[in-house]
Design an enzyme around this catalytic site. Structure first.
Site, PDB file in Angstrom:
ATOM      1  N   GLY A  63      11.094  -3.195   5.315  1.00 59.27           N
ATOM      2  CA  GLY A  63      10.321  -4.445   5.243  1.00 59.27           C
ATOM      3  C   GLY A  63       9.900  -4.737   3.809  1.00 59.27           C
ATOM      4  O   GLY A  63      10.081  -5.851   3.308  1.00 59.27           O
ATOM      5  N   HIS A  64       9.353  -3.719   3.117  1.00 57.11           N
ATOM      6  CA  HIS A  64       8.930  -3.927   1.725  1.00 57.11           C
ATOM      7  C   HIS A  64      10.129  -4.250   0.840  1.00 57.11           C
ATOM      8  O   HIS A  64      10.048  -5.088  -0.058  1.00 57.11           O
ATOM      9  CB  HIS A  64       8.267  -2.656   1.181  1.00 57.11           C
ATOM     10  CG  HIS A  64       7.014  -2.264   1.898  1.00 57.11           C
ATOM     11  ND1 HIS A  64       6.917  -1.126   2.659  1.00 57.11           N
ATOM     12  CD2 HIS A  64       5.813  -2.872   1.964  1.00 57.11           C
ATOM     13  CE1 HIS A  64       5.696  -1.034   3.160  1.00 57.11           C
ATOM     14  NE2 HIS A  64       5.005  -2.086   2.766  1.00 57.11           N
TER      15      HIS A  64
ATOM     16  N   GLY B 249       4.817 -10.404   3.669  1.00 55.74           N
ATOM     17  CA  GLY B 249       5.581 -10.377   4.911  1.00 55.74           C
ATOM     18  C   GLY B 249       4.921 -11.183   6.016  1.00 55.74           C
ATOM     19  O   GLY B 249       3.694 -11.224   6.137  1.00 55.74           O
TER      20      GLY B 249
ATOM     21  N   LEU C 151       6.768   2.918   1.492  1.00 55.48           N
ATOM     22  CA  LEU C 151       7.726   1.801   1.529  1.00 55.48           C
ATOM     23  C   LEU C 151       8.795   1.995   2.596  1.00 55.48           C
ATOM     24  O   LEU C 151       9.252   3.106   2.848  1.00 55.48           O
ATOM     25  CB  LEU C 151       8.393   1.650   0.154  1.00 55.48           C
ATOM     26  CG  LEU C 151       7.451   1.421  -1.020  1.00 55.48           C
ATOM     27  CD1 LEU C 151       8.261   1.233  -2.309  1.00 55.48           C
ATOM     28  CD2 LEU C 151       6.550   0.211  -0.795  1.00 55.48           C
TER      29      LEU C 151
ATOM     30  N   MET D 144       0.855  -1.194   0.000  1.00 57.59           N
ATOM     31  CA  MET D 144       0.000   0.000   0.000  1.00 57.59           C
ATOM     32  C   MET D 144       0.890   1.244   0.000  1.00 57.59           C
ATOM     33  O   MET D 144       0.459   2.334   0.391  1.00 57.59           O
ATOM     34  CB  MET D 144      -0.928  -0.014   1.211  1.00 57.59           C
ATOM     35  CG  MET D 144      -1.881  -1.217   1.183  1.00 57.59           C
ATOM     36  SD  MET D 144      -3.375  -1.008   2.144  1.00 57.59           S
ATOM     37  CE  MET D 144      -2.697  -0.706   3.749  1.00 57.59           C
ATOM     38  N   GLY D 145       2.151   1.077  -0.412  1.00 55.78           N
ATOM     39  CA  GLY D 145       3.068   2.217  -0.473  1.00 55.78           C
ATOM     40  C   GLY D 145       3.633   2.555   0.892  1.00 55.78           C
ATOM     41  O   GLY D 145       3.625   1.716   1.803  1.00 55.78           O
TER      42      GLY D 145
ATOM     43  N   THR E  27       9.305  -3.256  11.601  1.00 58.65           N
ATOM     44  CA  THR E  27       9.131  -2.103  10.702  1.00 58.65           C
ATOM     45  C   THR E  27       7.695  -2.100  10.191  1.00 58.65           C
ATOM     46  O   THR E  27       7.114  -3.145   9.902  1.00 58.65           O
ATOM     47  CB  THR E  27      10.113  -2.142   9.508  1.00 58.65           C
ATOM     48  OG1 THR E  27      10.019  -3.413   8.887  1.00 58.65           O
ATOM     49  CG2 THR E  27      11.541  -1.919   9.943  1.00 58.65           C
ATOM     50  N   SER E  28       7.119  -0.900  10.116  1.00 56.94           N
ATOM     51  CA  SER E  28       5.729  -0.756   9.691  1.00 56.94           C
ATOM     52  C   SER E  28       5.526   0.652   9.162  1.00 56.94           C
ATOM     53  O   SER E  28       6.129   1.610   9.675  1.00 56.94           O
ATOM     54  CB  SER E  28       4.803  -0.981  10.896  1.00 56.94           C
ATOM     55  OG  SER E  28       3.509  -0.473  10.629  1.00 56.94           O
ATOM     56  N   SER E  29       4.644   0.782   8.170  1.00 61.44           N
ATOM     57  CA  SER E  29       4.338   2.117   7.626  1.00 61.44           C
ATOM     58  C   SER E  29       3.675   2.974   8.699  1.00 61.44           C
ATOM     59  O   SER E  29       3.647   4.193   8.592  1.00 61.44           O
ATOM     60  CB  SER E  29       3.401   1.998   6.428  1.00 61.44           C
ATOM     61  OG  SER E  29       3.953   1.140   5.486  1.00 61.44           O
TER      62      SER E  29
END
Ligand code: PAF
Length: 284
Positions: A36-37, A147, A33, A30-31, A184-186
């Protein structure tokens, strides 16, 4: 890297790549980034000759009171990161292109979608399953990487793909963590510096469970209660759920069974931000 917004154009390119015997890997996002991505892209590149990344903030997986409108959308920055990670095609459709007038289909992944994240976020996994199947149909990959941080999502996607006979390999990628253990998370960017400090309690709770299971304790319910109390010791932390589940079925488990894998899963609100984390244990 080519940027594509139109689903029909993306599908045509994917079909052409398949005719050229290219092995296609997809990373759906979902962008916003982060590391993690990029680790998902790295894993996809290790297995696939062509990597497609999708960026789509999917409205159908957000509840009415959730952060759909304030979800970060730094597209230029994301595109630069995707390019430097070696993504070949970036598919970024509009909401109207994905859900045009008259759209009406939704996937119901069944009981697993009603527990934990599904209980806290009704309809969330139906939205996820539906958009994932749509994106698989558009990008036509051989392989899709997700993930393990969103481990219930990963389990549901595996289930849906098997149940609907979709010919794609689903690969799970390990959780990436900051140096103090925070996954890690947005959504980490929503945390104030004080909340960011408190957020380390999720990893400390995992550490407590690891220590107790390594000692040979099998009373998972009691260990989860101790981890829950540890989380609550932070002034702004409030667990939504924190418990052990069977790693394959996501059914809650209260006792460790030798030789079986279980997973500690948790969602914790730190102020207004909801964070999730999990850890897999091989029970000794
Ligand atoms: O994990 C995510 O970012 C989303 O749930 C996904 C899989 C891209 C579907 O919108």
């Amino acid at each position: 890297m080519q940027i594509i917004n139109d689903p029909a154009e993306m599908q045509k390119i994917a079909e052409k790549l398949r005719l050229q015997h290219q092995y296609i890997g997809v990373v759906m996002t979902m962008g916003a980034l982060h590391e993690g991505h990029l680790s998902l892209v790295k894993l996809a590149k290790a297995h696939a000759g062509t990597v497609i990344m999708t960026i789509f903030v999917n409205p159908t997986q957000f509840g009415p009171d959730e952060d759909f409108h304030r979800y970060p959308r730094p597209f230029e920055q994301d595109a630069a990161l995707a390019r430097s990670a070696g993504v070949d095609y970036l598919f970024a459709p509009s909401t109207e292109a994905m859900y045009p007038d008259g759209y009406s289909t939704a996937i119901d992944p069944g009981p697993i979608a009603t527990r934990f994240e599904g209980a806290s976020r009704p309809g969330h996994f139906s939205g996820v399953a539906t958009v994932v199947v749509k994106l698989l149909g558009i990008t036509r990959p051989h392989l899709a990487v997700f993930g393990e941080k969103d481990v219930q999502q990963l389990t549901i996607i595996r289930r849906v793909v098997a149940d609907l006979n979709i010919a794609v390999t689903i690969l799970g990628a390990p959780v990436t963590r900051e140096s103090d253990g925070l996954a890690t998370s947005s959504r980490n960017i929503y945390l104030s510096s004080n909340e960011r400090q408190q957020a380390t309690v999720l990893y400390r709770a995992i550490g407590h469970a690891k220590m107790e299971i390594d000692k040979g304790r099998a009373d998972l319910e009691a260990i989860a209660a101790e981890a829950d109390a540890l989380v609550r010791s932070e002034p702004d932390a409030e667990p939504d759920y924190l418990c052990f589940v069977d790693d394959a079925t996501f059914e809650p488990v209260t006792q460790a069974v030798t030789g079986k894998a279980c997973r500690l899963v948790m969602a914790v609100r730190i102020g207004n931000t909801r964070l999730i984390d999990n850890w897999r244990f091989e029970c000794p």
